[in-house]
Design an enzyme around this catalytic site. Structure first.
Site, PDB file in Angstrom:
ATOM      1  N   CYS A  89       0.845  -1.188   0.000  1.00 21.36           N
ATOM      2  CA  CYS A  89       0.000   0.000   0.000  1.00 21.36           C
ATOM      3  C   CYS A  89       0.882   1.240   0.000  1.00 21.36           C
ATOM      4  O   CYS A  89       2.013   1.213   0.500  1.00 21.36           O
ATOM      5  CB  CYS A  89      -0.917  -0.001   1.233  1.00 21.36           C
ATOM      6  SG  CYS A  89      -2.179   1.311   1.206  1.00 21.36           S
ATOM      7  N   TYR A 121      -4.161   1.729  11.931  1.00 19.73           N
ATOM      8  CA  TYR A 121      -5.032   0.636  12.354  1.00 19.73           C
ATOM      9  C   TYR A 121      -5.153  -0.491  11.327  1.00 19.73           C
ATOM     10  O   TYR A 121      -5.909  -1.437  11.518  1.00 19.73           O
ATOM     11  CB  TYR A 121      -6.426   1.153  12.701  1.00 19.73           C
ATOM     12  CG  TYR A 121      -7.137   1.922  11.601  1.00 19.73           C
ATOM     13  CD1 TYR A 121      -7.353   1.360  10.341  1.00 19.73           C
ATOM     14  CD2 TYR A 121      -7.609   3.207  11.833  1.00 19.73           C
ATOM     15  CE1 TYR A 121      -8.020   2.055   9.355  1.00 19.73           C
ATOM     16  CE2 TYR A 121      -8.283   3.911  10.847  1.00 19.73           C
ATOM     17  CZ  TYR A 121      -8.483   3.325   9.611  1.00 19.73           C
ATOM     18  OH  TYR A 121      -9.149   4.016   8.627  1.00 19.73           O
ATOM     19  N   CYS A 150     -20.705 -18.654   8.032  1.00 17.28           N
ATOM     20  CA  CYS A 150     -19.837 -17.925   7.097  1.00 17.28           C
ATOM     21  C   CYS A 150     -19.091 -18.951   6.259  1.00 17.28           C
ATOM     22  O   CYS A 150     -19.479 -20.103   6.175  1.00 17.28           O
ATOM     23  CB  CYS A 150     -18.911 -16.963   7.827  1.00 17.28           C
ATOM     24  SG  CYS A 150     -17.797 -17.701   9.022  1.00 17.28           S
ATOM     25  N   ASP A 167     -10.610 -12.858   4.293  1.00 18.33           N
ATOM     26  CA  ASP A 167      -9.502 -11.899   4.261  1.00 18.33           C
ATOM     27  C   ASP A 167      -9.057 -11.485   5.650  1.00 18.33           C
ATOM     28  O   ASP A 167      -7.956 -10.970   5.831  1.00 18.33           O
ATOM     29  CB  ASP A 167      -9.840 -10.685   3.392  1.00 18.33           C
ATOM     30  CG  ASP A 167     -10.703  -9.658   4.084  1.00 18.33           C
ATOM     31  OD1 ASP A 167     -11.706 -10.067   4.691  1.00 18.33           O
ATOM     32  OD2 ASP A 167     -10.392  -8.459   3.999  1.00 18.33           O
TER      33      ASP A 167
END
Length: 449
Positions: A56, A62, A328, A344
């Site tokens: 990134c 955070y 899930c 993820d």
């Protein structure tokens, strides 16, 4: 041999006898069900793609994903190759037999891959598309690299954009900064204006931290009035202290604090969460204030994730958010190297379930290990949750946040439990009135993924 020849879409065949890891036969059970039924009806699942991995251009304090670059036995740093991209797209389209395939491109920051990468994405999707099957793309971005060319491309190819913005400038810039610590708000706001100029639909994704949870109306009104957002997603920041190396549910459950212990809230040296994690009580306050503002001013005009799904659920529809679903496991993640993970938020070696280069994606989705992962959300709920009047509204929320024990010492309680209870107690009476009005008007609500 072509790539298509190497990646047949149908699930692997198997007999009525199942075999355990030791090679011995075992009785079939519910975890075998999805594979057994895979040829019946339609198959729908979702894959979140991380083409740039955790890379990134920002350094948000955070962020739970930046640490994947140095995670032992993790995916490491890298960029998705053309071969991995093609294999992923082919297998994903082949594996989904429902009417729609949704590609979600996230990161890290996916725009670091450049426009040429996404031009290949669109071309490969066209190459492998099945007749009468709709293919959609969404892109989650911090927006700082978007320009006129990017926006023209996103508009042309009907991308839905998720724009990460935490609120007005002082709130946003508290955590969302560049690698050298510079603020990013002005660039992100400019990106929103560019998206609007080009007619690119976008949602706002707002992370709610320990700081920002105390200012819900400042955030909501900024997003609504200054940014013009009509679809808002609010995600609570909850990070177990040590999340950089320790996978969810791998922690020592009996060492977790009990609900009500001082360690069960942020801001102490021995807190179970990072200092920037949202306080459970503040999270409840935040949701209540957001709900009231939405109900008073924007019902029917603005979609707020936690509000919309609560109404849908009280209309008898499935949850629109995985966190509020009973089970899930149908939302996996594929990393830059083709590695497939259960979710993820579970990109750790303990939850790596396959690789697009060594197997078929649909077989990984239906594999017993992944099915058990999905069922575990329900099966591991403590007694306190099973007896809770809000069980069917919550289902224990996201398992990665179950870092508390109940007062009786049973593990598996969600860190945000008290906040959710406050929200449900406050909102549900009005939600029931909204749902009754929808039924009275004869509106037929549609389930959404």
């Amino acid at each position: 041999m072509t790539l298509s020849d190497q990646s047949k879409p149908e699930p692997r065949p198997f007999s009525a006898v199942a075999f355990g890891p030791d090679g011995r036969p075992r009785p079939l059970d519910k975890y075998d069900g999805p594979m057994l039924a895979s040829s019946q009806g339609s198959r729908r699942f979702h894959i979140m793609a991380k083409p740039a991995g955790s890379t990134c251009n920002l350094d948000c304090q955070y962020c739970f994903y930046l640490s994947k670059e140095t995670l032992p036995q993790g995916p490491g740093a890298g960029r998705m190759s053309d071969a991995t991209l093609e294999r992923f797209i082919q297998q994903y389209i082949a594996g989904v037999t429902g009417p729609e395939v949704v590609f979600s491109w996230q990161g890290g920051e996916p725009t670091l891959m450049g426009l040429d990468f996404f031009r290949k994405v669109v071309a490969l999707q066209e190459k492998y598309a099945k007749p009468n099957q709709k293919i959609e793309n969404d892109l989650q971005t911090n927006g700082t690299l978007l320009d006129e060319t990017w926006c023209a491309f996103l508009k042309e190819h009907r991308f839905l954009v998720g724009l990460s913005i935490d609120g007005p400038k002082d709130i946003h810039d508290a955590y969302r900064v560049t690698k050298d610590g510079k603020p990013t708000f002005d660039k992100v706001f400019a990106a929103a204006m560019l998206l609007k100029k080009h007619g690119v639909p976008f949602n706002t994704l707002t992370c709610v931290s320990r700081i920002s949870a105390k200012r819900p109306l400042d955030i909501y009104r900024f997003l609504r009035r200054e940014l013009g957002a009509t679809y808002m997603q609010f995600n609570p920041v909850v990070e177990y202290k040590g999340f950089e190396r320790t996978a969810p549910q791998v922690w020592d459950a009996m060492k977790l604090p009990k609900q009500g212990d001082p360690e069960a809230r942020p801001g102490r040296p021995d807190s179970v969460v990072t200092e920037w994690s949202v306080d459970p009580e503040d999270w409840g306050y935040f949701l209540c204030k957001i709900f009231d503002e939405w109900r008073a001013r924007d019902l029917g005009k603005v979609l707020v994730n936690h509000c919309e799904t609560l109404v849908a659920q009280h209309l008898g529809l499935p949850s629109q958010l995985c966190i509020y679903g009973e089970f899930c496991g149908k939302g996996l993640a594929v990393e830059h190297d083709g590695g497939i993970y259960s979710c993820d938020h579970y990109v750790y070696p303990e939850y790596k379930v396959g690789n697009v280069h060594s197997g078929n994606l649909i077989n990984t989705v239906l594999d017993r290990a992944q099915v058990k992962f999905g069922y575990a959300k329900n099966e591991t709920l403590p007694k306190q949750c099973r007896e809770c009047p809000y069980l069917r509204d919550c289902w224990g929320e996201c398992p990665k946040n179950r870092i508390l024990r109940t007062a009786e010492g049973e593990p598996g309680l969600n860190y945000l439990c008290s906040g959710f209870k406050r929200f449900f107690a406050h909102a549900i009476p009005e939600v029931e009135r909204i749902a009754a009005d929808i039924r009275k008007r004869g509106v037929q609500p549609q389930a959404r993924m």
